[in-house]
Design a protein around this motif. Structure first.
Motif, PDB file in Angstrom:
ATOM      1  N   THR A   1       0.799  -1.226   0.000  1.00  0.00           N
ATOM      2  CA  THR A   1       0.000   0.000   0.000  1.00  0.00           C
ATOM      3  C   THR A   1       0.830   1.273   0.000  1.00  0.00           C
ATOM      4  OG1 THR A   1      -0.121  -0.107   2.422  1.00  0.00           O
ATOM      5  CG2 THR A   1      -1.923  -1.125   1.164  1.00  0.00           C
ATOM      6  N   ALA A   2       2.094   1.188   0.373  1.00  0.00           N
ATOM      7  CA  ALA A   2       2.928   2.391   0.443  1.00  0.00           C
ATOM      8  C   ALA A   2       4.390   1.983   0.367  1.00  0.00           C
ATOM      9  CB  ALA A   2       2.652   3.172   1.725  1.00  0.00           C
ATOM     10  N   ILE A   3       5.223   2.947  -0.037  1.00  0.00           N
ATOM     11  CA  ILE A   3       6.656   2.710  -0.131  1.00  0.00           C
ATOM     12  C   ILE A   3       7.394   3.799   0.631  1.00  0.00           C
ATOM     13  CG2 ILE A   3       6.725   3.934  -2.341  1.00  0.00           C
ATOM     14  CD1 ILE A   3       9.185   2.328  -3.112  1.00  0.00           C
ATOM     15  N   ARG A   4       8.440   3.373   1.357  1.00  0.00           N
ATOM     16  CA  ARG A   4       9.339   4.335   1.990  1.00  0.00           C
ATOM     17  C   ARG A   4      10.735   4.094   1.432  1.00  0.00           C
ATOM     18  NH1 ARG A   4      10.782   3.695   8.135  1.00  0.00           N
ATOM     19  NH2 ARG A   4       8.500   3.620   8.320  1.00  0.00           N
ATOM     20  N   PRO A   5      11.230   5.001   0.577  1.00  0.00           N
ATOM     21  CA  PRO A   5      12.575   4.815   0.019  1.00  0.00           C
ATOM     22  C   PRO A   5      13.659   5.023   1.073  1.00  0.00           C
ATOM     23  CG  PRO A   5      11.257   6.364  -1.288  1.00  0.00           C
ATOM     24  CD  PRO A   5      10.561   6.179   0.022  1.00  0.00           C
ATOM     25  N   GLU A   6      14.808   4.394   0.852  1.00  0.00           N
ATOM     26  CA  GLU A   6      15.974   4.598   1.711  1.00  0.00           C
ATOM     27  C   GLU A   6      15.626   4.419   3.183  1.00  0.00           C
ATOM     28  OE1 GLU A   6      19.146   5.110   0.657  1.00  0.00           O
ATOM     29  OE2 GLU A   6      18.427   4.866  -1.389  1.00  0.00           O
ATOM     30  N   ALA A   7      15.039   3.272   3.498  1.00  0.00           N
ATOM     31  CA  ALA A   7      14.606   3.010   4.868  1.00  0.00           C
ATOM     32  C   ALA A   7      15.742   2.396   5.674  1.00  0.00           C
ATOM     33  CB  ALA A   7      13.396   2.090   4.863  1.00  0.00           C
ATOM     34  N   ARG A   8      15.920   2.856   6.895  1.00  0.00           N
ATOM     35  CA  ARG A   8      17.003   2.358   7.738  1.00  0.00           C
ATOM     36  C   ARG A   8      16.571   1.108   8.492  1.00  0.00           C
ATOM     37  NH1 ARG A   8      21.816   3.582   9.232  1.00  0.00           N
ATOM     38  NH2 ARG A   8      21.821   5.532   8.071  1.00  0.00           N
TER      39      ARG A   8
ATOM     40  N   ALA B   1      14.250   0.163  -0.132  1.00  0.00           N
ATOM     41  CA  ALA B   1      12.813   0.418  -0.017  1.00  0.00           C
ATOM     42  C   ALA B   1      12.196  -0.447   1.068  1.00  0.00           C
ATOM     43  CB  ALA B   1      12.110   0.144  -1.351  1.00  0.00           C
ATOM     44  N   ARG B   2      11.201   0.118   1.713  1.00  0.00           N
ATOM     45  CA  ARG B   2      10.350  -0.623   2.651  1.00  0.00           C
ATOM     46  C   ARG B   2       8.915  -0.399   2.209  1.00  0.00           C
ATOM     47  NH1 ARG B   2       9.703  -0.864   9.211  1.00  0.00           N
ATOM     48  NH2 ARG B   2       7.421  -0.886   9.230  1.00  0.00           N
ATOM     49  N   PHE B   3       8.238  -1.490   1.898  1.00  0.00           N
ATOM     50  CA  PHE B   3       6.835  -1.416   1.487  1.00  0.00           C
ATOM     51  C   PHE B   3       5.947  -1.820   2.655  1.00  0.00           C
ATOM     52  CE2 PHE B   3       9.165  -2.044  -2.429  1.00  0.00           C
ATOM     53  CZ  PHE B   3       8.540  -1.185  -3.313  1.00  0.00           C
TER      54      PHE B   3
ATOM     55  N   VAL C   1      13.139  -4.307   0.520  1.00  0.00           N
ATOM     56  CA  VAL C   1      13.699  -4.632  -0.793  1.00  0.00           C
ATOM     57  C   VAL C   1      14.994  -3.850  -1.025  1.00  0.00           C
ATOM     58  CG1 VAL C   1      13.306  -4.717  -3.286  1.00  0.00           C
ATOM     59  CG2 VAL C   1      11.380  -5.040  -1.720  1.00  0.00           C
ATOM     60  N   GLU C   2      16.011  -4.566  -1.434  1.00  0.00           N
ATOM     61  CA  GLU C   2      17.279  -3.960  -1.858  1.00  0.00           C
ATOM     62  C   GLU C   2      17.360  -4.085  -3.379  1.00  0.00           C
ATOM     63  OE1 GLU C   2      21.004  -2.064  -1.587  1.00  0.00           O
ATOM     64  OE2 GLU C   2      19.323  -2.213  -0.192  1.00  0.00           O
ATOM     65  N   CYS C   3      17.845  -3.038  -4.051  1.00  0.00           N
ATOM     66  CA  CYS C   3      17.885  -3.003  -5.513  1.00  0.00           C
ATOM     67  C   CYS C   3      19.321  -3.097  -6.031  1.00  0.00           C
ATOM     68  CB  CYS C   3      17.280  -1.702  -6.039  1.00  0.00           C
ATOM     69  SG  CYS C   3      15.550  -1.465  -5.615  1.00  0.00           S
TER      70      CYS C   3
ATOM     71  N   HIS D   1      24.493  -6.122   2.658  1.00  0.00           N
ATOM     72  CA  HIS D   1      23.054  -5.958   2.444  1.00  0.00           C
ATOM     73  C   HIS D   1      22.345  -7.303   2.535  1.00  0.00           C
ATOM     74  CE1 HIS D   1      23.614  -1.900   0.200  1.00  0.00           C
ATOM     75  NE2 HIS D   1      23.260  -1.712   1.455  1.00  0.00           N
ATOM     76  N   LEU D   2      22.943  -8.338   1.944  1.00  0.00           N
ATOM     77  CA  LEU D   2      22.346  -9.670   2.028  1.00  0.00           C
ATOM     78  C   LEU D   2      22.294 -10.150   3.479  1.00  0.00           C
ATOM     79  CD1 LEU D   2      23.943 -11.503  -1.038  1.00  0.00           C
ATOM     80  CD2 LEU D   2      21.578 -10.737  -0.802  1.00  0.00           C
ATOM     81  N   GLU D   3      23.344  -9.889   4.237  1.00  0.00           N
ATOM     82  CA  GLU D   3      23.367 -10.292   5.642  1.00  0.00           C
ATOM     83  C   GLU D   3      22.278  -9.572   6.436  1.00  0.00           C
ATOM     84  OE1 GLU D   3      27.373  -9.444   6.708  1.00  0.00           O
ATOM     85  OE2 GLU D   3      28.183 -11.273   5.795  1.00  0.00           O
ATOM     86  N   GLU D   4      22.054  -8.294   6.125  1.00  0.00           N
ATOM     87  CA  GLU D   4      21.003  -7.545   6.811  1.00  0.00           C
ATOM     88  C   GLU D   4      19.626  -8.096   6.445  1.00  0.00           C
ATOM     89  OE1 GLU D   4      19.080  -4.850   9.270  1.00  0.00           O
ATOM     90  OE2 GLU D   4      21.158  -5.517   9.205  1.00  0.00           O
ATOM     91  N   LEU D   5      19.440  -8.451   5.173  1.00  0.00           N
ATOM     92  CA  LEU D   5      18.167  -9.038   4.758  1.00  0.00           C
ATOM     93  C   LEU D   5      17.932 -10.373   5.467  1.00  0.00           C
ATOM     94  CD1 LEU D   5      18.195  -8.282   0.924  1.00  0.00           C
ATOM     95  CD2 LEU D   5      16.806  -7.167   2.666  1.00  0.00           C
ATOM     96  N   MET D   6      18.987 -11.162   5.618  1.00  0.00           N
ATOM     97  CA  MET D   6      18.848 -12.437   6.333  1.00  0.00           C
ATOM     98  C   MET D   6      18.486 -12.203   7.796  1.00  0.00           C
ATOM     99  SD  MET D   6      21.713 -15.084   4.796  1.00  0.00           S
ATOM    100  CE  MET D   6      23.083 -13.966   4.492  1.00  0.00           C
ATOM    101  N   ARG D   7      19.058 -11.173   8.406  1.00  0.00           N
ATOM    102  CA  ARG D   7      18.746 -10.851   9.800  1.00  0.00           C
ATOM    103  C   ARG D   7      17.266 -10.491   9.938  1.00  0.00           C
ATOM    104  NH1 ARG D   7      17.996  -6.719  13.177  1.00  0.00           N
ATOM    105  NH2 ARG D   7      18.127  -5.186  11.495  1.00  0.00           N
TER     106      ARG D   7
END
Length: 235
Positions: free
Chosen positions: A108-115, A123-125, A134-136, A160-166
């Motif tokens: 429903t919404a996107i927040r770019p450059e989310a910490r 992005a954080r949707f 989502v990482e691009c 970035h992959l390690e952060e996504l896994m976390r």
């Protein structure tokens, strides 16, 4: 009916690539004039930077900018290959607004450059089931019909992959969106020959539940069109 196009800036025009210098500078020939243009691609652009290669250049939004053009794409693999590293982020947001990506159904919404933690993800949707991170990545390398990432060693990409896994371990939905603009690509995988650490992290991330979205897109002088999602090669 043709797919919608994510447009290049008005005034984008073809030229000829002459050389690259100091990472963010390229010399080009445009309309019979030799000039310096900006490239934001900090990668190696392996196999793409060759004298005489056709190039697409967009005019700077600020006419007073020191470098009047930005390198958008170069000819490779039987078509245009986008080398602007901002393109995946911008295209992801545009595709979300256009409702073009089935992976984002329900968002429903996107927040770019989310910490997230010590990282900043692209992005954080917001979805009914919670956040989707989502990482691009921009994919410019291809070999034997496979699109490959990265084209240079990338500790940042591995982190970035390690952060996504976390985040995935905490129950969040997470993904990496790979924009592939190589017309000669039929599938996607990590570039073992370039960065073994990233390749191992990529498959570890898949095993951990991180989604990989490699999307093939067609580039012409008007802009970028998403065409289809590519299969990921097995390790």
């Amino acid at each position: 009916m043709s797919a919608p196009v994510f447009p290049f800036p008005p005034g984008t025009r073809p030229g000829v690539l002459l050389r690259r210098e100091k990472r963010f500078l390229v010399e080009v020939e445009l309309g019979g004039e030799r000039l310096w243009a900006h490239t934001n691609n900090s990668g190696s652009m392996l196999g793409l930077v060759r004298r005489g290669t056709e190039a697409l250049l967009s005019p700077a939004a600020n006419p007073k900018r020191r470098l009047p053009y930005t390198l958008e794409a170069v000819a490779a693999g039987g078509g245009w290959c986008s080398v602007n590293t901002l393109a995946p982020n911008r295209l992801l947001a545009w595709a979300f607004a256009q409702g073009l990506l089935p992976e984002l159904a329900g968002a429903t919404a996107i927040r770019p450059e989310a910490r997230s933690g010590e990282s900043r993800l692209d992005a954080r949707f917001e979805t009914p089931d919670g956040p989707l991170w989502v990482e691009c990545k921009n994919v410019t390398l291809a070999e034997d019909g496979a699109a490959l990432f990265p084209d240079a060693r990338t500790e940042r990409g591995r982190k970035h992959l390690e952060e996504l896994m976390r985040l995935c371990a905490q129950g969040a939905r997470v993904a990496t969106f790979y924009l592939v603009t190589r017309a000669d690509a039929a599938c996607f995988g990590p570039a073992w020959c370039v960065d073994e650490d990233y390749a191992r992290a990529f498959y570890a991330a898949l095993d951990a539940g991180v989604e990989a979205w490699p999307w093939l897109a067609r580039v012409d002088e008007a802009g970028i069109r998403l065409t289809r999602r590519l299969a990921v090669v097995a390790p």
